[in-house]
Design a protein around this motif. Sequence first.
Motif, PDB file in Angstrom:
ATOM      1  N   GLU A  96      24.540  27.829  61.800  1.00  0.00           N
ATOM      2  CA  GLU A  96      24.992  28.036  60.648  1.00  0.00           C
ATOM      3  C   GLU A  96      26.593  28.095  60.753  1.00  0.00           C
ATOM      4  OE1 GLU A  96      25.441  31.455  57.073  1.00  0.00           O
ATOM      5  OE2 GLU A  96      23.969  31.669  58.306  1.00  0.00           O
ATOM      6  N   PHE A 102      31.123  34.809  53.183  1.00  0.00           N
ATOM      7  CA  PHE A 102      30.337  33.816  53.224  1.00  0.00           C
ATOM      8  C   PHE A 102      28.947  34.575  53.099  1.00  0.00           C
ATOM      9  CE2 PHE A 102      33.856  31.894  55.454  1.00  0.00           C
ATOM     10  CZ  PHE A 102      33.929  30.509  55.158  1.00  0.00           C
ATOM     11  N   GLN A 155      39.269  34.256  46.823  1.00  0.00           N
ATOM     12  CA  GLN A 155      38.322  33.212  46.482  1.00  0.00           C
ATOM     13  C   GLN A 155      39.162  32.131  45.361  1.00  0.00           C
ATOM     14  OE1 GLN A 155      35.919  35.811  44.106  1.00  0.00           O
ATOM     15  NE2 GLN A 155      34.220  34.574  44.725  1.00  0.00           N
ATOM     16  N   ILE A 176      29.636  26.001  59.319  1.00  0.00           N
ATOM     17  CA  ILE A 176      30.905  26.231  58.517  1.00  0.00           C
ATOM     18  C   ILE A 176      32.134  25.983  59.280  1.00  0.00           C
ATOM     19  CG2 ILE A 176      32.186  28.369  57.806  1.00  0.00           C
ATOM     20  CD1 ILE A 176      29.617  27.838  56.147  1.00  0.00           C
ATOM     21  N   GLN A 200      31.381  35.674  47.375  1.00  0.00           N
ATOM     22  CA  GLN A 200      31.043  34.594  48.294  1.00  0.00           C
ATOM     23  C   GLN A 200      31.639  33.274  47.906  1.00  0.00           C
ATOM     24  OE1 GLN A 200      26.786  33.672  48.230  1.00  0.00           O
ATOM     25  NE2 GLN A 200      26.808  32.867  50.184  1.00  0.00           N
ATOM     26  N   VAL A 201      31.998  32.655  49.215  1.00  0.00           N
ATOM     27  CA  VAL A 201      32.822  31.375  49.040  1.00  0.00           C
ATOM     28  C   VAL A 201      31.847  30.390  49.989  1.00  0.00           C
ATOM     29  CG1 VAL A 201      34.854  31.992  48.602  1.00  0.00           C
ATOM     30  CG2 VAL A 201      34.234  31.587  50.882  1.00  0.00           C
ATOM     31  N   SER A 202      31.908  29.285  49.477  1.00  0.00           N
ATOM     32  CA  SER A 202      31.313  28.077  50.420  1.00  0.00           C
ATOM     33  C   SER A 202      32.191  27.450  51.496  1.00  0.00           C
ATOM     34  CB  SER A 202      30.840  26.772  49.409  1.00  0.00           C
ATOM     35  OG  SER A 202      31.907  26.259  48.859  1.00  0.00           O
ATOM     36  N   GLY A 203      31.682  26.687  52.412  1.00  0.00           N
ATOM     37  CA  GLY A 203      32.658  26.136  53.405  1.00  0.00           C
ATOM     38  C   GLY A 203      33.680  25.182  52.872  1.00  0.00           C
ATOM     39  N   ALA A 204      33.166  24.447  51.685  1.00  0.00           N
ATOM     40  CA  ALA A 204      33.912  23.560  50.952  1.00  0.00           C
ATOM     41  C   ALA A 204      35.260  24.549  50.359  1.00  0.00           C
ATOM     42  CB  ALA A 204      33.425  22.969  50.044  1.00  0.00           C
ATOM     43  N   LYS A 205      34.891  25.561  49.559  1.00  0.00           N
ATOM     44  CA  LYS A 205      35.936  26.277  49.041  1.00  0.00           C
ATOM     45  C   LYS A 205      36.846  26.873  50.301  1.00  0.00           C
ATOM     46  CE  LYS A 205      37.841  28.314  45.512  1.00  0.00           C
ATOM     47  NZ  LYS A 205      38.722  27.320  44.536  1.00  0.00           N
ATOM     48  N   GLU A 213      33.669  22.469  58.642  1.00  0.00           N
ATOM     49  CA  GLU A 213      34.294  22.403  57.597  1.00  0.00           C
ATOM     50  C   GLU A 213      35.308  22.887  57.251  1.00  0.00           C
ATOM     51  OE1 GLU A 213      32.016  21.740  53.171  1.00  0.00           O
ATOM     52  OE2 GLU A 213      31.342  23.086  54.623  1.00  0.00           O
ATOM     53  N   ARG A 221      26.073  36.816  51.064  1.00  0.00           N
ATOM     54  CA  ARG A 221      25.858  37.099  49.857  1.00  0.00           C
ATOM     55  C   ARG A 221      26.541  38.052  49.092  1.00  0.00           C
ATOM     56  NH1 ARG A 221      20.191  39.897  48.112  1.00  0.00           N
ATOM     57  NH2 ARG A 221      20.833  41.598  49.503  1.00  0.00           N
TER      58      ARG A 221
END
Length: 222
Positions: free
Chosen positions: A73, A32, A12, A77, A38-43, A80, A34
Amino acid sequence: MKRTSVKICGLQSVEVLKSIVHLPIDYVGFVFARSKRQVSGAKAAELIPILKEWQTAAAPLSVGVFVNPTLLELSHILAEAPLDIIQLHGAETPDFCREVKQNLGVKVFKALSVKEDGSIHDAHPLAGYEGAIDGLLLDTYDPLYGGGSGKTFAWERAQPYKEWAEEHQVEFLAAGGLHADNVEELIALISPDGVDVSSGVETDGVKDISKITAFVERVKGI
């Protein structure tokens, strides 16, 4: 002697990634699903370019870890964050795995969740996954997150899955409760193509550079 690949999962932090660019790591996993990792697509999009800074012979491949995603989904991802591999930890069918491979142009690793006694949660059959996946990962079952439990399973029960992977030219990886002090034992017992670690290289839930280094050194014999 067979070279065992190393996957470090649950990254992360930009700082942690930059601190391990000298280590021979084969896969870096971004969660990605839960999870506390967890990270987001942006991260992930911020982290993936750091893999190009790797100072070893080959840069690690990026792996996105998902549980029962939709194709839509995954496509969002990937738009991004340009992942190399999609790792699926849920009840994804062979048809879904094949669809991900063909439609999204990525490799697919399928994870099976193994109970501590060696039985597979939901008795997931391997029939039908031929040609649909590029990697098979055995991880210890966790009732909340599916995997990432930090517990080991009965490693000796892995042999049929390894043989299936060999027969179908699929990479076979083992995870679940691994750390620097037990990974050599696992490799000696079942000789997987690769090993996957997350909580075993953390201190108080945070990736620990010294533990990552020790783990990689034990696996690679350096």
